[in-house]
Design an enzyme around this catalytic site. Structure first.
Site, PDB file in Angstrom:
ATOM      1  N   TYR A  57      32.039 -79.340  58.863  1.00  0.00           N
ATOM      2  CA  TYR A  57      31.223 -80.736  59.096  1.00  0.00           C
ATOM      3  C   TYR A  57      29.885 -80.265  59.421  1.00  0.00           C
ATOM      4  CZ  TYR A  57      36.575 -81.481  59.090  1.00  0.00           C
ATOM      5  OH  TYR A  57      37.397 -81.864  58.613  1.00  0.00           O
ATOM      6  N   GLN A 192      48.021 -80.188  58.835  1.00  0.00           N
ATOM      7  CA  GLN A 192      47.024 -81.108  58.838  1.00  0.00           C
ATOM      8  C   GLN A 192      46.825 -80.878  57.707  1.00  0.00           C
ATOM      9  OE1 GLN A 192      42.644 -81.798  59.823  1.00  0.00           O
ATOM     10  NE2 GLN A 192      43.522 -80.550  61.237  1.00  0.00           N
ATOM     11  N   LEU A 223      43.158 -94.124  59.521  1.00  0.00           N
ATOM     12  CA  LEU A 223      42.959 -94.719  58.497  1.00  0.00           C
ATOM     13  C   LEU A 223      42.196 -95.545  57.682  1.00  0.00           C
ATOM     14  CD1 LEU A 223      40.639 -95.421  62.297  1.00  0.00           C
ATOM     15  CD2 LEU A 223      42.288 -96.822  61.943  1.00  0.00           C
ATOM     16  N   ALA A 298      36.024 -91.168  64.592  1.00  0.00           N
ATOM     17  CA  ALA A 298      34.935 -92.356  64.694  1.00  0.00           C
ATOM     18  C   ALA A 298      33.621 -91.547  65.314  1.00  0.00           C
ATOM     19  CB  ALA A 298      35.739 -92.615  66.680  1.00  0.00           C
ATOM     20  N   ARG A 299      32.623 -93.116  64.937  1.00  0.00           N
ATOM     21  CA  ARG A 299      31.591 -92.189  65.355  1.00  0.00           C
ATOM     22  C   ARG A 299      30.933 -93.096  66.832  1.00  0.00           C
ATOM     23  NH1 ARG A 299      28.271 -91.295  59.569  1.00  0.00           N
ATOM     24  NH2 ARG A 299      29.384 -94.048  59.002  1.00  0.00           N
TER      25      ARG A 299
HETATM   26  N1  LIG Z   1      41.905 -80.889  57.236  1.00  0.00           N
HETATM   27  C1  LIG Z   1      40.838 -81.667  56.341  1.00  0.00           C
HETATM   28  O1  LIG Z   1      41.255 -81.255  55.150  1.00  0.00           O
HETATM   29  C2  LIG Z   1      40.155 -83.030  56.529  1.00  0.00           C
HETATM   30  C3  LIG Z   1      39.903 -83.655  55.608  1.00  0.00           C
HETATM   31  C4  LIG Z   1      39.767 -85.015  56.300  1.00  0.00           C
HETATM   32  C5  LIG Z   1      39.622 -85.320  57.678  1.00  0.00           C
HETATM   33  N2  LIG Z   1      39.761 -84.550  58.634  1.00  0.00           N
HETATM   34  C6  LIG Z   1      39.703 -84.750  59.799  1.00  0.00           C
HETATM   35  O2  LIG Z   1      40.623 -85.979  60.036  1.00  0.00           O
HETATM   36  C7  LIG Z   1      40.105 -86.633  60.905  1.00  0.00           C
HETATM   37  C8  LIG Z   1      39.611 -88.016  60.593  1.00  0.00           C
HETATM   38  O3  LIG Z   1      39.684 -88.442  59.330  1.00  0.00           O
HETATM   39  P1  LIG Z   1      38.938 -89.576  58.259  1.00  0.00           P
HETATM   40  O4  LIG Z   1      37.119 -89.579  59.277  1.00  0.00           O
HETATM   41  O5  LIG Z   1      38.636 -89.044  57.287  1.00  0.00           O
HETATM   42  O6  LIG Z   1      38.631 -90.713  58.462  1.00  0.00           O
HETATM   43  P2  LIG Z   1      39.583 -92.214  59.340  1.00  0.00           P
HETATM   44  O7  LIG Z   1      39.590 -91.205  60.260  1.00  0.00           O
HETATM   45  O8  LIG Z   1      41.004 -92.584  58.105  1.00  0.00           O
HETATM   46  O9  LIG Z   1      38.222 -93.170  59.091  1.00  0.00           O
HETATM   47  C9  LIG Z   1      36.880 -92.647  59.968  1.00  0.00           C
HETATM   48  C10 LIG Z   1      36.215 -93.638  60.039  1.00  0.00           C
HETATM   49  O10 LIG Z   1      36.916 -94.815  60.269  1.00  0.00           O
HETATM   50  C11 LIG Z   1      35.872 -95.455  61.383  1.00  0.00           C
HETATM   51  N3  LIG Z   1      36.152 -96.584  61.878  1.00  0.00           N
HETATM   52  C12 LIG Z   1      36.989 -95.087  63.239  1.00  0.00           C
HETATM   53  N4  LIG Z   1      36.976 -96.521  64.072  1.00  0.00           N
HETATM   54  C13 LIG Z   1      36.928 -97.225  64.124  1.00  0.00           C
HETATM   55  C14 LIG Z   1      36.859 -98.653  64.460  1.00  0.00           C
HETATM   56  N5  LIG Z   1      37.976 -98.159  65.505  1.00  0.00           N
HETATM   57  N6  LIG Z   1      36.945-100.033  63.813  1.00  0.00           N
HETATM   58  C15 LIG Z   1      36.081 -99.649  62.631  1.00  0.00           C
HETATM   59  N7  LIG Z   1      35.990 -98.213  62.036  1.00  0.00           N
HETATM   60  C16 LIG Z   1      36.212 -97.347  62.412  1.00  0.00           C
HETATM   61  C17 LIG Z   1      34.859 -95.419  60.414  1.00  0.00           C
HETATM   62  O11 LIG Z   1      33.470 -95.283  60.161  1.00  0.00           O
HETATM   63  P3  LIG Z   1      32.008 -96.247  60.036  1.00  0.00           P
HETATM   64  O12 LIG Z   1      31.645 -96.086  61.320  1.00  0.00           O
HETATM   65  O13 LIG Z   1      31.432 -95.918  58.760  1.00  0.00           O
HETATM   66  O14 LIG Z   1      32.661 -97.332  59.842  1.00  0.00           O
HETATM   67  C18 LIG Z   1      34.785 -93.871  61.122  1.00  0.00           C
HETATM   68  O15 LIG Z   1      33.877 -92.724  60.518  1.00  0.00           O
HETATM   69  C19 LIG Z   1      38.333 -86.252  60.791  1.00  0.00           C
HETATM   70  O16 LIG Z   1      37.124 -86.714  61.457  1.00  0.00           O
HETATM   71  C20 LIG Z   1      38.196 -84.779  60.340  1.00  0.00           C
HETATM   72  O17 LIG Z   1      38.250 -84.424  61.998  1.00  0.00           O
HETATM   73  C21 LIG Z   1      40.565 -83.438  58.136  1.00  0.00           C
END
Ligand SMILES: NC(=O)c1ccc[n+]([C@@H]2O[C@H](COP(=O)([O-])OP(=O)(O)OC[C@H]3O[C@@H](n4cnc5c(N)ncnc54)[C@H](OP(=O)(O)O)[C@@H]3O)[C@@H](O)[C@H]2O)c1
Length: 354
Positions: A57, A192, A223, A298-299
């Site tokens: 990452y 995961q 999300l 989250a960012r």
């Molecule tokens: N093992 C794997 O292969 C794999 C693959 C993918 C992810 N992951 C892990 O899973 C975590 C989560 O998955 P993900 O980041 O893909 O997707 P997610 O959690 O579904 O979405 C994250 C994005 O949604 C938005 N968001 C989050 N909270 C919010 C809120 N309260 N209100 C509005 N928008 C919000 C933000 O984007 P904006 O700020 O741009 O709106 C954020 O970057 C990753 O960070 C990583 O640790 C693992």
């Protein structure tokens, strides 16, 4: 905040875990390290005190930022990282090509050879400035390395006190079985996989297998990368350096269908609970049998606090069923290969084979 044991490994995690992919910047249109540190600390303070990161990452950046954020708070945090995707070594099969934030071309390779696993864990410990990592997860399987070899290296590192528990990610049932067997008496802490209202493939086999085996399931993209928050309107655009600009689920027609379902079913449930749509989407995920926790990216501190608060939201059985029905009936336009994977899964199940 509800908390649950991660499989049978003796580590408790909150049902909402902070996902640190986006704070690495790469594939998410960049990041602001100060905001990222604040977001991680806000999450810890709000009780979502487990963090999921990976070396890949931001090519080390996410782990460095996580390390900064947990200085002075290490004891209060469950730290989860990964091994298996290398951009900094030329051995191993190419997984994909990409460019970093400076525009440099990189080849990311799968490598789960024992020497590589040992090297990666040392790098992660240094980047995060910690003595021990709570959970090290295999990021993606590496077809070139027998699973027992990788598990052997992780067991050695555990015996040396460098990690406390061993997990995997993106494993199918056959791979999960091999991993569990190779660990002998040490429990496989977790898998995961991807899972959300819009992505329920694991319900077919991975989730039932993990439930029966007592393996924890911490799911990613709950999300749907922000889509299920209802804040991705038709107008919102994503830069070419944000992976969402190429995701089928974010295409205009799909966005419209998802947003219509959010407006019709998810938003009224959220209003009833005084919650946001994103919180309801997370609460639905963690209420599903067999799911241990949702890893929400989250960012900003606001997003992190909002996501953490979802860990206290409990939906009624009728609401859970209503949400499932609404999203199950949604027909999205997905690429042929995604649909083919789904059909293949059903066929395998019908034939009783993997
Ligand atoms: N093992 C794997 O292969 C794999 C693959 C993918 C992810 N992951 C892990 O899973 C975590 C989560 O998955 P993900 O980041 O893909 O997707 P997610 O959690 O579904 O979405 C994250 C994005 O949604 C938005 N968001 C989050 N909270 C919010 C809120 N309260 N209100 C509005 N928008 C919000 C933000 O984007 P904006 O700020 O741009 O709106 C954020 O970057 C990753 O960070 C990583 O640790 C693992």
């Amino acid at each position: 905040m509800q908390r649950r044991e991660l499989g049978a490994c003796g580590i408790d995690v909150p049902v909402v875990i902070f996902g640190a992919w986006a704070v690495g910047g790469w594939s998410w249109g960049g990041a602001d390290d100060e905001r990222s540190v604040q977001a991680i600390q806000a999450s810890i303070d709000a009780g979502a005190n487990a963090i999921d990161t990976a070396p890949v990452y931001g090519f080390g950046r996410s782990e460095i930022v996580v390390g900064r954020a947990i200085q002075g708070r290490r004891a209060a945090v469950v730290l989860m990282t990964k091994v298996g995707l290398r951009w900094d070594d030329e051995r191993g099969d190419p997984a994909f090509e990409t460019t970093d934030e400076l525009g440099r071309k990189l080849v990311v390779r799968r490598n789960l050879r024992p020497w590589s696993v040992r090297e990666e864990v040392e790098h992660s410990l240094k980047r995060m400035r910690v003595d021990v990592i709570d959970v090290v997860q295999v990021h993606w399987p590496d077809p070139r390395t027998p699973i027992p070899e990788t598990m052997g290296a992780l067991l050695e590192l555990r015996a040396q006190g460098k990690l406390r528990a061993i997990g995997v990610s993106n494993f199918d049932v056959a791979q999960l079985e091999l991993a569990r067997k190779a660990l002998g008496g040490v429990p496989l802490a977790s898998d995961q996989p991807k899972y959300s209202l819009l992505a329920r493939d694991i319900e077919r086999d991975v989730l039932p297998w993990c439930r029966a085996a007592g393996v924890g399931v911490v799911v990613y993209s709950p999300l749907e990368q922000g889509l299920l928050t209802g804040k991705v309107t038709a107008e919102r655009t994503f830069g070419a350096d944000d992976g969402r600009s190429r995701r089928a689920t974010f295409a205009a027609a799909n966005r419209a269908r998802v947003n219509a379902a959010i407006e019709r079913v998810l938003a009224p449930i959220a209003a009833r609970h005084g919650a946001t749509c994103g919180q309801v989407a997370l609460a639905w995920v963690v209420a599903q049998p067999g799911i241990t926790a949702a890893i929400a990216g989250a960012r900003t501190p606001e997003q992190a606090r909002e996501n953490a608060a979802a860990g206290a939201l409990v939906l009624e059985p009728g609401e859970l069923a209503e949400l499932r029905a609404a999203f199950e009936s949604l027909r999205l336009e997905l690429p042929l290969r995604t649909r083919a994977r789904g059909v293949l899964g059903v066929l395998r199940r019908l034939l009783g084979r993997r």
